[in-house]
Write an enzyme that holds these catalytic residues in place. Structure first.
Site, PDB file in Angstrom:
ATOM      1  N   GLY A  28       0.691  -1.196  -0.013  1.00  0.00           N
ATOM      2  CA  GLY A  28      -0.058  -0.062  -0.017  1.00  0.00           C
ATOM      3  C   GLY A  28       0.707   1.121   0.054  1.00  0.00           C
ATOM      4  O   GLY A  28       2.057   1.019  -0.436  1.00  0.00           O
TER       5      GLY A  28
ATOM      6  N   PHE B  94       0.251   3.836  -2.427  1.00  0.00           N
ATOM      7  CA  PHE B  94       0.466   3.680  -3.785  1.00  0.00           C
ATOM      8  C   PHE B  94       1.415   4.970  -4.135  1.00  0.00           C
ATOM      9  O   PHE B  94       1.070   6.348  -3.892  1.00  0.00           O
ATOM     10  CB  PHE B  94      -0.557   3.623  -4.504  1.00  0.00           C
ATOM     11  CG  PHE B  94      -1.212   2.265  -4.149  1.00  0.00           C
ATOM     12  CD1 PHE B  94      -0.518   1.207  -3.611  1.00  0.00           C
ATOM     13  CD2 PHE B  94      -2.499   1.866  -4.496  1.00  0.00           C
ATOM     14  CE1 PHE B  94      -1.234  -0.139  -3.544  1.00  0.00           C
ATOM     15  CE2 PHE B  94      -3.138   0.820  -4.351  1.00  0.00           C
ATOM     16  CZ  PHE B  94      -2.605  -0.198  -3.798  1.00  0.00           C
ATOM     17  N   HIS B  95       2.316   4.693  -5.031  1.00  0.00           N
ATOM     18  CA  HIS B  95       3.032   5.657  -5.545  1.00  0.00           C
ATOM     19  C   HIS B  95       3.036   5.342  -7.145  1.00  0.00           C
ATOM     20  O   HIS B  95       2.644   4.171  -7.459  1.00  0.00           O
ATOM     21  CB  HIS B  95       4.596   6.128  -5.177  1.00  0.00           C
ATOM     22  CG  HIS B  95       5.355   4.953  -5.075  1.00  0.00           C
ATOM     23  ND1 HIS B  95       5.594   3.897  -5.863  1.00  0.00           N
ATOM     24  CD2 HIS B  95       5.745   4.266  -3.859  1.00  0.00           C
ATOM     25  CE1 HIS B  95       6.376   3.082  -5.879  1.00  0.00           C
ATOM     26  NE2 HIS B  95       6.512   3.045  -4.365  1.00  0.00           N
TER      27      HIS B  95
ATOM     28  N   HIS C  92       3.770   1.645  -7.825  1.00  0.00           N
ATOM     29  CA  HIS C  92       2.786   0.568  -7.926  1.00  0.00           C
ATOM     30  C   HIS C  92       1.881   0.808  -9.016  1.00  0.00           C
ATOM     31  O   HIS C  92       1.407  -0.339  -9.423  1.00  0.00           O
ATOM     32  CB  HIS C  92       1.915   0.776  -6.520  1.00  0.00           C
ATOM     33  CG  HIS C  92       2.790   0.668  -5.530  1.00  0.00           C
ATOM     34  ND1 HIS C  92       3.099   1.719  -4.413  1.00  0.00           N
ATOM     35  CD2 HIS C  92       3.245  -0.307  -4.611  1.00  0.00           C
ATOM     36  CE1 HIS C  92       3.762   1.391  -3.540  1.00  0.00           C
ATOM     37  NE2 HIS C  92       3.781   0.196  -3.478  1.00  0.00           N
TER      38      HIS C  92
ATOM     39  N   GLY D  94       8.035  -5.063  -8.605  1.00  0.00           N
ATOM     40  CA  GLY D  94       9.017  -4.148  -9.001  1.00  0.00           C
ATOM     41  C   GLY D  94      10.590  -4.630  -9.071  1.00  0.00           C
ATOM     42  O   GLY D  94      10.777  -5.239  -8.079  1.00  0.00           O
TER      43      GLY D  94
ATOM     44  N   ASP E  51      13.282  -4.172  -5.784  1.00  0.00           N
ATOM     45  CA  ASP E  51      13.294  -5.070  -4.696  1.00  0.00           C
ATOM     46  C   ASP E  51      13.932  -6.185  -5.486  1.00  0.00           C
ATOM     47  O   ASP E  51      13.100  -7.270  -5.656  1.00  0.00           O
ATOM     48  CB  ASP E  51      12.001  -5.541  -3.887  1.00  0.00           C
ATOM     49  CG  ASP E  51      11.512  -4.472  -3.048  1.00  0.00           C
ATOM     50  OD1 ASP E  51      12.276  -4.176  -2.018  1.00  0.00           O
ATOM     51  OD2 ASP E  51      10.693  -3.553  -3.547  1.00  0.00           O
TER      52      ASP E  51
ATOM     53  N   VAL F 279      10.686   2.498 -11.208  1.00  0.00           N
ATOM     54  CA  VAL F 279      10.068   3.773 -11.608  1.00  0.00           C
ATOM     55  C   VAL F 279      10.716   4.979 -10.799  1.00  0.00           C
ATOM     56  O   VAL F 279      10.819   4.612  -9.558  1.00  0.00           O
ATOM     57  CB  VAL F 279       8.510   3.772 -11.359  1.00  0.00           C
ATOM     58  CG1 VAL F 279       7.986   5.177 -11.693  1.00  0.00           C
ATOM     59  CG2 VAL F 279       8.039   2.512 -11.959  1.00  0.00           C
TER      60      VAL F 279
ATOM     61  N   SER G  34       7.697   3.845  -1.148  1.00  0.00           N
ATOM     62  CA  SER G  34       6.514   4.426  -0.087  1.00  0.00           C
ATOM     63  C   SER G  34       7.263   4.856   1.195  1.00  0.00           C
ATOM     64  O   SER G  34       6.840   5.868   1.775  1.00  0.00           O
ATOM     65  CB  SER G  34       5.668   3.086   0.437  1.00  0.00           C
ATOM     66  OG  SER G  34       5.043   2.673  -0.532  1.00  0.00           O
ATOM     67  N   ARG G  35       8.384   4.623   1.261  1.00  0.00           N
ATOM     68  CA  ARG G  35       9.257   4.888   2.354  1.00  0.00           C
ATOM     69  C   ARG G  35       9.867   6.259   2.246  1.00  0.00           C
ATOM     70  O   ARG G  35      10.517   7.054   2.984  1.00  0.00           O
ATOM     71  CB  ARG G  35      10.649   4.133   2.708  1.00  0.00           C
ATOM     72  CG  ARG G  35      10.073   2.859   3.472  1.00  0.00           C
ATOM     73  CD  ARG G  35      11.151   2.023   3.798  1.00  0.00           C
ATOM     74  NE  ARG G  35      10.483   0.873   4.746  1.00  0.00           N
ATOM     75  CZ  ARG G  35      10.580  -0.510   4.587  1.00  0.00           C
ATOM     76  NH1 ARG G  35      10.894  -0.807   3.217  1.00  0.00           N
ATOM     77  NH2 ARG G  35       9.902  -1.160   5.178  1.00  0.00           N
TER      78      ARG G  35
HETATM   79  O1  PAF Z   1       7.230  -5.404  -2.168  1.00  0.00           O
HETATM   80  C1  PAF Z   1       6.447  -5.542  -1.192  1.00  0.00           C
HETATM   81  O2  PAF Z   1       5.677  -4.784  -1.252  1.00  0.00           O
HETATM   82  C2  PAF Z   1       5.990  -6.846  -0.409  1.00  0.00           C
HETATM   83  O3  PAF Z   1       7.274  -7.350   0.058  1.00  0.00           O
HETATM   84  C3  PAF Z   1       5.280  -7.795  -0.849  1.00  0.00           C
HETATM   85  C4  PAF Z   1       5.767  -8.311  -2.010  1.00  0.00           C
HETATM   86  C5  PAF Z   1       3.863  -7.103  -1.307  1.00  0.00           C
HETATM   87  C6  PAF Z   1       5.056  -8.901   0.312  1.00  0.00           C
HETATM   88  O4  PAF Z   1       4.628  -8.320   1.317  1.00  0.00           O
END
Ligand code: PAF
Length: 282
Positions: free
Chosen positions: A31, A33-34, A37, A147, A150, A176, A186-187
Protein backbone atom coordinates in the site's frame (compact mmCIF):
# COMPACT_ATOMS: atom_id res chain seq x y z
CA UNK A 1 -13.71 -1.97 -8.29
CA UNK A 2 -14.71 -4.01 -5.27
CA UNK A 3 -12.86 -4.22 -1.96
CA UNK A 4 -12.57 -7.70 -0.48
CA UNK A 5 -11.31 -8.32 3.04
CA UNK A 6 -11.90 -12.04 3.40
CA UNK A 7 -9.33 -14.40 1.81
CA UNK A 8 -11.91 -17.18 1.41
CA UNK A 9 -14.20 -14.87 -0.54
CA UNK A 10 -11.37 -13.79 -2.84
CA UNK A 11 -10.34 -17.38 -3.45
CA UNK A 12 -13.92 -18.32 -4.34
CA UNK A 13 -14.21 -15.42 -6.81
CA UNK A 14 -10.85 -16.19 -8.41
CA UNK A 15 -11.55 -19.89 -8.81
CA UNK A 16 -14.88 -19.00 -10.42
CA UNK A 17 -13.21 -16.52 -12.79
CA UNK A 18 -10.66 -19.16 -13.77
CA UNK A 19 -13.37 -21.77 -14.35
CA UNK A 20 -15.04 -19.27 -16.71
CA UNK A 21 -11.81 -19.05 -18.71
CA UNK A 22 -10.92 -15.56 -17.46
CA UNK A 23 -7.29 -14.60 -16.86
CA UNK A 24 -6.28 -13.11 -13.52
CA UNK A 25 -3.29 -10.97 -12.50
CA UNK A 26 -2.13 -10.17 -8.99
CA UNK A 27 -0.26 -7.02 -7.97
CA UNK A 28 0.99 -7.69 -4.42
CA UNK A 29 1.64 -4.51 -2.43
CA UNK A 30 1.88 -3.12 1.07
CA UNK A 31 0.00 0.00 0.00
CA UNK A 32 0.59 3.74 0.13
CA UNK A 33 0.66 3.72 -3.63
CA UNK A 34 3.04 5.76 -5.73
CA UNK A 35 3.57 5.76 -9.47
CA UNK A 36 5.72 2.62 -9.14
CA UNK A 37 2.78 0.57 -7.83
CA UNK A 38 0.38 2.17 -10.29
CA UNK A 39 2.60 1.33 -13.25
CA UNK A 40 2.49 -2.32 -12.13
CA UNK A 41 -1.30 -2.12 -12.36
CA UNK A 42 -1.06 -0.48 -15.83
CA UNK A 43 1.23 -3.24 -17.09
CA UNK A 44 -0.97 -6.17 -16.08
CA UNK A 45 -4.19 -4.33 -16.96
CA UNK A 46 -3.26 -4.78 -20.63
CA UNK A 47 -2.58 -8.49 -20.22
CA UNK A 48 -5.53 -10.02 -18.33
CA UNK A 49 -9.29 -9.90 -17.78
CA UNK A 50 -9.19 -9.34 -14.01
CA UNK A 51 -6.63 -7.34 -12.03
CA UNK A 52 -6.42 -8.00 -8.31
CA UNK A 53 -4.32 -5.63 -6.20
CA UNK A 54 -3.49 -6.85 -2.71
CA UNK A 55 -2.78 -4.39 0.07
CA UNK A 56 -1.41 -5.99 3.19
CA UNK A 57 1.36 -4.68 5.44
CA UNK A 58 2.81 -8.08 6.17
CA UNK A 59 4.04 -8.21 9.78
CA UNK A 60 6.21 -11.31 9.33
CA UNK A 61 8.64 -9.51 7.01
CA UNK A 62 9.42 -6.81 9.59
CA UNK A 63 11.88 -7.43 12.44
CA UNK A 64 11.22 -5.92 15.89
CA UNK A 65 12.28 -2.25 15.80
CA UNK A 66 11.67 -1.87 12.05
CA UNK A 67 8.96 0.47 10.72
CA UNK A 68 5.93 -1.90 10.82
CA UNK A 69 3.93 0.33 13.19
CA UNK A 70 4.75 3.51 11.26
CA UNK A 71 4.43 2.06 7.76
CA UNK A 72 2.38 4.63 5.79
CA UNK A 73 -1.22 3.48 5.37
CA UNK A 74 -4.31 5.06 3.79
CA UNK A 75 -6.85 2.57 2.46
CA UNK A 76 -9.26 5.19 1.11
CA UNK A 77 -6.52 6.97 -0.86
CA UNK A 78 -5.12 3.69 -2.20
CA UNK A 79 -8.58 2.37 -3.17
CA UNK A 80 -9.24 5.54 -5.18
CA UNK A 81 -5.88 5.33 -6.97
CA UNK A 82 -6.17 1.60 -7.76
CA UNK A 83 -9.71 2.10 -9.06
CA UNK A 84 -8.62 5.01 -11.29
CA UNK A 85 -5.91 2.78 -12.80
CA UNK A 86 -8.38 0.05 -13.64
CA UNK A 87 -7.99 -2.53 -10.86
CA UNK A 88 -11.04 -4.78 -10.51
CA UNK A 89 -10.51 -6.03 -6.97
CA UNK A 90 -8.62 -4.54 -4.03
CA UNK A 91 -7.84 -7.27 -1.53
CA UNK A 92 -7.18 -5.66 1.86
CA UNK A 93 -7.35 -8.32 4.59
CA UNK A 94 -6.92 -7.82 8.32
CA UNK A 95 -3.84 -9.41 9.86
CA UNK A 96 -6.07 -11.91 11.74
CA UNK A 97 -7.47 -13.15 8.41
CA UNK A 98 -4.02 -13.85 6.97
CA UNK A 99 -2.30 -15.36 10.02
CA UNK A 100 -3.80 -17.66 12.62
CA UNK A 101 -2.44 -16.94 16.11
CA UNK A 102 -0.59 -20.27 15.91
CA UNK A 103 0.57 -19.87 12.30
CA UNK A 104 3.34 -22.40 11.84
CA UNK A 105 4.00 -22.94 8.13
CA UNK A 106 6.81 -21.06 6.39
CA UNK A 107 8.16 -20.93 2.87
CA UNK A 108 11.86 -20.19 2.58
CA UNK A 109 14.47 -19.80 -0.16
CA UNK A 110 17.51 -19.50 2.13
CA UNK A 111 20.23 -19.77 -0.52
CA UNK A 112 19.17 -16.58 -2.24
CA UNK A 113 18.68 -14.74 1.04
CA UNK A 114 22.29 -14.87 2.27
CA UNK A 115 23.47 -11.57 0.81
CA UNK A 116 22.16 -8.02 0.36
CA UNK A 117 18.95 -7.36 2.34
CA UNK A 118 18.92 -10.95 3.58
CA UNK A 119 22.13 -10.30 5.51
CA UNK A 120 20.91 -7.23 7.40
CA UNK A 121 17.27 -8.40 7.63
CA UNK A 122 17.64 -12.15 8.33
CA UNK A 123 13.93 -12.93 8.84
CA UNK A 124 12.69 -10.64 6.09
CA UNK A 125 12.54 -12.91 3.06
CA UNK A 126 10.98 -15.81 4.94
CA UNK A 127 8.10 -13.43 5.70
CA UNK A 128 7.96 -12.27 2.08
CA UNK A 129 7.92 -15.73 0.50
CA UNK A 130 5.39 -17.00 3.02
CA UNK A 131 2.94 -14.15 2.42
CA UNK A 132 3.45 -14.22 -1.36
CA UNK A 133 2.78 -17.98 -1.41
CA UNK A 134 -0.39 -17.36 0.64
CA UNK A 135 -1.44 -14.54 -1.69
CA UNK A 136 -0.88 -16.78 -4.73
CA UNK A 137 -3.04 -19.51 -3.18
CA UNK A 138 -5.71 -16.98 -2.24
CA UNK A 139 -5.86 -14.93 -5.45
CA UNK A 140 -5.04 -17.83 -7.82
CA UNK A 141 -3.40 -15.51 -10.40
CA UNK A 142 -2.09 -16.56 -13.80
CA UNK A 143 0.48 -13.77 -13.57
CA UNK A 144 1.94 -11.69 -10.76
CA UNK A 145 4.09 -8.60 -11.08
CA UNK A 146 6.80 -7.18 -8.80
CA UNK A 147 9.03 -4.11 -9.07
CA UNK A 148 12.74 -4.55 -9.79
CA UNK A 149 13.73 -2.10 -7.05
CA UNK A 150 13.43 -5.10 -4.71
CA UNK A 151 15.56 -7.17 -7.09
CA UNK A 152 16.50 -9.79 -4.51
CA UNK A 153 12.82 -10.23 -3.58
CA UNK A 154 11.94 -10.76 -7.25
CA UNK A 155 14.76 -13.33 -7.71
CA UNK A 156 13.63 -15.18 -4.58
CA UNK A 157 9.98 -15.24 -5.64
CA UNK A 158 10.94 -16.52 -9.11
CA UNK A 159 12.97 -19.30 -7.47
CA UNK A 160 10.11 -20.18 -5.11
CA UNK A 161 7.69 -20.42 -8.03
CA UNK A 162 10.12 -22.58 -9.99
CA UNK A 163 10.97 -24.89 -7.11
CA UNK A 164 7.40 -25.37 -5.92
CA UNK A 165 5.89 -25.67 -9.44
CA UNK A 166 3.51 -22.80 -8.75
CA UNK A 167 1.38 -22.16 -11.84
CA UNK A 168 2.08 -18.42 -11.83
CA UNK A 169 4.10 -16.38 -14.32
CA UNK A 170 6.19 -13.88 -12.37
CA UNK A 171 6.98 -10.62 -14.18
CA UNK A 172 9.51 -7.99 -13.13
CA UNK A 173 8.85 -4.31 -13.77
CA UNK A 174 11.68 -1.77 -14.26
CA UNK A 175 12.30 0.66 -11.40
CA UNK A 176 10.15 3.78 -11.64
CA UNK A 177 12.10 6.92 -10.70
CA UNK A 178 11.45 10.58 -10.03
CA UNK A 179 12.92 12.97 -12.62
CA UNK A 180 15.83 13.42 -10.16
CA UNK A 181 16.69 9.71 -10.44
CA UNK A 182 15.43 8.79 -6.95
CA UNK A 183 13.73 5.38 -7.06
CA UNK A 184 10.10 5.67 -5.97
CA UNK A 185 9.37 4.06 -2.61
CA UNK A 186 6.58 4.36 -0.05
CA UNK A 187 9.37 5.08 2.44
CA UNK A 188 10.40 8.27 0.59
CA UNK A 189 7.72 10.05 2.65
CA UNK A 190 10.07 9.72 5.65
CA UNK A 191 12.81 11.81 3.94
CA UNK A 192 13.44 15.40 5.04
CA UNK A 193 13.84 18.04 2.30
CA UNK A 194 17.63 17.93 2.57
CA UNK A 195 17.66 14.13 2.45
CA UNK A 196 15.38 14.22 -0.59
CA UNK A 197 17.90 16.46 -2.35
CA UNK A 198 20.75 14.06 -1.57
CA UNK A 199 18.92 10.78 -2.25
CA UNK A 200 19.18 10.96 -6.10
CA UNK A 201 22.97 10.63 -5.67
CA UNK A 202 22.37 6.99 -4.78
CA UNK A 203 21.50 6.29 -8.41
CA UNK A 204 24.18 8.68 -9.70
CA UNK A 205 26.82 6.58 -7.87
CA UNK A 206 25.46 3.37 -9.40
CA UNK A 207 25.64 4.89 -12.88
CA UNK A 208 29.27 5.90 -12.29
CA UNK A 209 30.05 2.26 -11.47
CA UNK A 210 28.37 1.10 -14.67
CA UNK A 211 30.50 3.63 -16.62
CA UNK A 212 33.63 2.17 -15.01
CA UNK A 213 32.53 -1.34 -16.08
CA UNK A 214 31.76 -0.10 -19.59
CA UNK A 215 35.32 1.32 -19.72
CA UNK A 216 36.82 -2.05 -18.73
CA UNK A 217 36.98 -2.20 -14.91
CA UNK A 218 35.98 -5.66 -13.73
CA UNK A 219 37.24 -5.99 -10.12
CA UNK A 220 34.19 -6.01 -7.84
CA UNK A 221 36.25 -4.75 -4.89
CA UNK A 222 37.55 -1.75 -6.85
CA UNK A 223 34.03 -0.92 -7.99
CA UNK A 224 32.36 -1.25 -4.58
CA UNK A 225 35.17 0.72 -2.86
CA UNK A 226 34.78 3.50 -5.41
CA UNK A 227 31.02 3.62 -4.78
CA UNK A 228 31.50 3.63 -1.01
CA UNK A 229 33.87 6.64 -1.30
CA UNK A 230 31.44 8.40 -3.63
CA UNK A 231 28.61 8.08 -1.09
CA UNK A 232 30.84 9.09 1.85
CA UNK A 233 31.96 12.21 -0.01
CA UNK A 234 28.70 13.25 -1.63
CA UNK A 235 25.97 12.14 0.80
CA UNK A 236 27.06 13.50 4.17
CA UNK A 237 25.41 11.77 7.12
CA UNK A 238 24.54 8.67 5.11
CA UNK A 239 25.40 5.19 6.36
CA UNK A 240 25.99 2.35 3.95
CA UNK A 241 24.23 -0.88 4.92
CA UNK A 242 25.65 -2.74 1.93
CA UNK A 243 27.16 -2.20 -1.49
CA UNK A 244 27.52 -5.50 -3.32
CA UNK A 245 27.93 -6.85 -6.82
CA UNK A 246 26.00 -10.08 -7.35
CA UNK A 247 24.84 -12.53 -9.97
CA UNK A 248 21.34 -11.22 -10.85
CA UNK A 249 19.67 -14.66 -10.61
CA UNK A 250 21.62 -16.47 -7.90
CA UNK A 251 22.33 -13.37 -5.75
CA UNK A 252 25.81 -14.71 -4.92
CA UNK A 253 28.70 -12.27 -4.59
CA UNK A 254 30.89 -11.81 -7.67
CA UNK A 255 34.60 -11.08 -7.46
CA UNK A 256 34.86 -10.18 -11.13
CA UNK A 257 32.33 -8.64 -13.47
CA UNK A 258 32.56 -10.82 -16.55
CA UNK A 259 28.95 -11.87 -17.20
CA UNK A 260 25.61 -10.50 -16.01
CA UNK A 261 26.10 -8.47 -12.83
CA UNK A 262 23.90 -6.40 -10.57
CA UNK A 263 25.20 -3.70 -8.26
CA UNK A 264 22.80 -3.36 -5.31
CA UNK A 265 22.95 -0.89 -2.43
CA UNK A 266 21.12 -0.11 0.80
CA UNK A 267 21.83 3.26 2.39
CA UNK A 268 20.52 4.79 5.58
CA UNK A 269 19.68 8.45 5.11
CA UNK A 270 18.64 9.80 8.50
CA UNK A 271 16.02 7.35 9.77
CA UNK A 272 15.18 6.06 6.29
CA UNK A 273 16.74 3.00 4.69
CA UNK A 274 16.71 3.23 0.91
CA UNK A 275 17.59 0.50 -1.57
CA UNK A 276 18.49 0.76 -5.24
CA UNK A 277 20.26 -1.30 -7.88
CA UNK A 278 21.53 -1.27 -11.43
CA UNK A 279 22.45 -4.02 -13.88
CA UNK A 280 26.05 -3.02 -14.55
CA UNK A 281 26.57 -5.78 -17.11
CA UNK A 282 23.80 -7.55 -18.98
O1 PAF B 1 7.29 -5.60 -2.11
C1 PAF B 1 6.37 -5.55 -1.27
O2 PAF B 1 5.62 -4.57 -1.19
C2 PAF B 1 6.18 -6.71 -0.31
O3 PAF B 1 7.40 -7.28 0.06
C3 PAF B 1 5.21 -7.79 -0.85
C4 PAF B 1 5.76 -8.46 -2.10
C5 PAF B 1 3.86 -7.17 -1.16
C6 PAF B 1 5.01 -8.88 0.19
O4 PAF B 1 4.50 -8.37 1.38
Amino acid sequence: MIIIKDPKELQKISLKLRSQGKTVALVPTMGYFHEGHLSLIDTVREKVDTVIVSLFVNPTQFAPGEDLDNYPHDLERDAKLACERGADILFAPEKSKMYYPDHSTWVEVPELAINLCGKSRPEHFRGVTTIVAKLFLTAQPHIAIFGEKDWQQLAIIKRMVRDLNMPVEVIGHPIVREASGLALSSRNVYLSNTEKELAPLIQKGLRNIKDMVDKGESEALTLTSELRSFYQKNIPGSRVDYIEIVDPDKINLLEKVSGPALCAVAIHLGKTRLIDNLLIKV
